[in-house]
Design a protein around this motif. Structure first.
Motif, PDB file in Angstrom:
ATOM      1  N   VAL A 222      50.504  57.920   3.974  1.00 31.14           N
ATOM      2  CA  VAL A 222      50.525  56.707   3.162  1.00 31.14           C
ATOM      3  C   VAL A 222      51.123  57.012   1.788  1.00 31.14           C
ATOM      4  O   VAL A 222      51.970  56.258   1.284  1.00 31.14           O
ATOM      5  N   ALA A 223      50.707  58.108   1.186  1.00 26.80           N
ATOM      6  CA  ALA A 223      51.234  58.492  -0.127  1.00 26.80           C
ATOM      7  C   ALA A 223      52.736  58.779  -0.052  1.00 26.80           C
ATOM      8  O   ALA A 223      53.491  58.417  -0.970  1.00 26.80           O
ATOM      9  N   GLN A 224      53.163  59.414   1.036  1.00 25.05           N
ATOM     10  CA  GLN A 224      54.591  59.682   1.210  1.00 25.05           C
ATOM     11  C   GLN A 224      55.377  58.383   1.387  1.00 25.05           C
ATOM     12  O   GLN A 224      56.478  58.230   0.851  1.00 25.05           O
ATOM     13  N   THR A 225      54.793  57.448   2.133  1.00 24.36           N
ATOM     14  CA  THR A 225      55.452  56.152   2.323  1.00 24.36           C
ATOM     15  C   THR A 225      55.628  55.452   0.979  1.00 24.36           C
ATOM     16  O   THR A 225      56.682  54.859   0.710  1.00 24.36           O
ATOM     17  N   LYS A 226      54.624  55.537   0.121  1.00 30.65           N
ATOM     18  CA  LYS A 226      54.723  54.924  -1.201  1.00 30.65           C
ATOM     19  C   LYS A 226      55.800  55.613  -2.048  1.00 30.65           C
ATOM     20  O   LYS A 226      56.490  54.950  -2.839  1.00 30.65           O
ATOM     21  N   ALA A 227      55.938  56.922  -1.881  1.00 29.11           N
ATOM     22  CA  ALA A 227      56.971  57.651  -2.627  1.00 29.11           C
ATOM     23  C   ALA A 227      58.362  57.182  -2.204  1.00 29.11           C
ATOM     24  O   ALA A 227      59.258  57.002  -3.042  1.00 29.11           O
TER      25      ALA A 227
ATOM     26  N   GLU B 120      42.000  47.282   7.949  1.00 32.52           N
ATOM     27  CA  GLU B 120      42.932  47.364   6.822  1.00 32.52           C
ATOM     28  C   GLU B 120      43.949  46.228   6.838  1.00 32.52           C
ATOM     29  O   GLU B 120      44.293  45.665   5.797  1.00 32.52           O
ATOM     30  N   VAL B 121      44.433  45.868   8.032  1.00 40.21           N
ATOM     31  CA  VAL B 121      45.515  44.882   8.110  1.00 40.21           C
ATOM     32  C   VAL B 121      45.049  43.513   7.625  1.00 40.21           C
ATOM     33  O   VAL B 121      45.859  42.696   7.160  1.00 40.21           O
TER      34      VAL B 121
ATOM     35  N   GLY C 220      50.764  39.321   3.431  1.00 42.99           N
ATOM     36  CA  GLY C 220      52.133  38.953   3.777  1.00 42.99           C
ATOM     37  C   GLY C 220      52.261  38.572   5.240  1.00 42.99           C
ATOM     38  O   GLY C 220      51.277  38.450   5.967  1.00 42.99           O
ATOM     39  N   ASN C 221      53.494  38.398   5.688  1.00 38.38           N
ATOM     40  CA  ASN C 221      53.757  38.024   7.073  1.00 38.38           C
ATOM     41  C   ASN C 221      53.920  39.268   7.947  1.00 38.38           C
ATOM     42  O   ASN C 221      54.411  40.300   7.491  1.00 38.38           O
ATOM     43  N   VAL C 222      53.501  39.134   9.207  1.00 44.55           N
ATOM     44  CA  VAL C 222      53.476  40.286  10.112  1.00 44.55           C
ATOM     45  C   VAL C 222      54.104  39.925  11.462  1.00 44.55           C
ATOM     46  O   VAL C 222      53.859  38.834  11.994  1.00 44.55           O
TER      47      VAL C 222
ATOM     48  N   THR D  21      49.487  51.259   3.878  1.00 46.91           N
ATOM     49  CA  THR D  21      50.350  51.145   2.698  1.00 46.91           C
ATOM     50  C   THR D  21      50.486  49.695   2.271  1.00 46.91           C
ATOM     51  O   THR D  21      50.329  49.363   1.092  1.00 46.91           O
ATOM     52  N   ALA D  22      50.777  48.826   3.226  1.00 50.71           N
ATOM     53  CA  ALA D  22      50.985  47.409   2.920  1.00 50.71           C
ATOM     54  C   ALA D  22      49.719  46.766   2.360  1.00 50.71           C
ATOM     55  O   ALA D  22      49.781  45.925   1.459  1.00 50.71           O
ATOM     56  N   ALA D  23      48.562  47.164   2.892  1.00 45.47           N
ATOM     57  CA  ALA D  23      47.294  46.589   2.437  1.00 45.47           C
ATOM     58  C   ALA D  23      46.994  46.957   0.991  1.00 45.47           C
ATOM     59  O   ALA D  23      46.316  46.201   0.274  1.00 45.47           O
ATOM     60  N   ALA D  24      47.494  48.114   0.553  1.00 46.73           N
ATOM     61  CA  ALA D  24      47.171  48.608  -0.788  1.00 46.73           C
ATOM     62  C   ALA D  24      48.288  48.396  -1.807  1.00 46.73           C
ATOM     63  O   ALA D  24      48.056  48.542  -3.007  1.00 46.73           O
ATOM     64  N   ASP D  25      49.491  48.054  -1.343  1.00 48.67           N
ATOM     65  CA  ASP D  25      50.646  47.975  -2.235  1.00 48.67           C
ATOM     66  C   ASP D  25      51.264  46.577  -2.168  1.00 48.67           C
ATOM     67  O   ASP D  25      51.873  46.207  -1.170  1.00 48.67           O
TER      68      ASP D  25
END
Length: 276
Positions: A93-98, A193-194, A199-201, A129-133
């Protein structure tokens, strides 16, 4: 046009491929002349190429349609540095945010059209990632795991997990998996989490997936329908396997994804016009 890039992550380096849009669409509103951004998150012990070049094909077709696309290797996979089995889902998740940081910093990116595509375990990373960002506006789940720990242990075998706990590590296809890796998987519940993502999924799954049950697609949709904001669309591809290896199934997967993403951009443009 494509370019191979590297993104710094602590002392490690994330290898990625950047696909530039074929042309910049002319739009109206405050984000006119900007392009939508798509990140592709690969699955367990995978790479940014994908089985049978799934992610390469997807990225090129989306780029031809006007999207800026980044596909990348998680640490210890593909050409990235690091050890995959020493990391966990939290690190993914952290890498995805990077990578997201890098993508949004690119010029001409439309911040209202940022999408994560997650396949298999990459689906869980994309969900968290999406849930937190809040920068993530759209989410596409391809054959996503629902219970990361049990789903991955089913793939590796219970004995391999037991060995990791007993000896501190175990070997799976040359990847040294540690207890930290498995514990991290157990710490997340994507179905919970989802529901935090507003947003839309789009949820896509194949009926012949013998790795991750197609039932998960219906569970994701059920959870997503309980939210106060955001819509959820589902596509079930008949006889498609976990990696959409058939040419027909792959074409349907990419076509469905592209048309859905185009629809999100149209909705956003209409909303901006209404605001104006």
């Amino acid at each position: 046009m494509e370019r191979q890039i590297t993104i710094k992550y602590g002392k490690e380096t994330i290898a990625a491929s950047l696909h530039y849009p074929a042309e910049t669409p002319l739009k109206e509103g405050r984000c006119k002349n900007r392009v939508p951004l798509v990140l592709i998150c690969h699955g367990f012990v995978g790479s940014r190429i994908g089985v049978d070049r799934l992610f390469v094909t997807t990225a090129r077709e989306l780029a031809d349609a006007g999207y800026l696309v980044i596909r990348f290797d998680y640490l210890g996979c593909g050409e990235s540095t690091g050890s995959y089995g020493r990391e966990g889902l939290a690190s993914m998740v952290a890498q995805t945010k990077a990578v997201l940081d890098y993508g949004i910093s690119c010029s001409d990116v439309d911040p209202t059209q940022v999408t994560l595509i997650g396949h298999s375990l990459g689906g869980a990373a994309a969900v968290v990632t999406a849930a937190a960002d809040r920068r993530v506006k759209n989410l596409v789940l391809w054959s996503s795991v629902g219970y990361p720990f049990s789903d991955i242990v089913k793939i590796t075998g219970r004995q391999l997990y037991d060995d990791a706990v007993k000896f501190g590590h175990s070997d799976y296809l040359g990847y040294e998996l540690t207890p930290v890796f498995f514990e991290s998987l157990a710490a997340y519940q994507p179905f919970q989490e989802v529901s935090k993502f507003q947003g839309n999924v789009l949820v896509v799954h194949g009926t012949s997936d013998d790795v991750i049950p197609v039932d998960y697609a219906f569970l994701y949709q059920k959870v997503l329908w309980t939210r106060h904001e955001g819509r959820c669309d589902k596509e079930i591809i008949f006889q498609a396997n976990h990696t959409y290896s058939s040419g027909e199934h792959r074409a349907q997967l990419i076509k469905t994804t592209k048309e859905w993403l185009d629809g999100q951009e149209t909705l956003q443009t209409q909303w901006q016009n209404w605001m104006i």
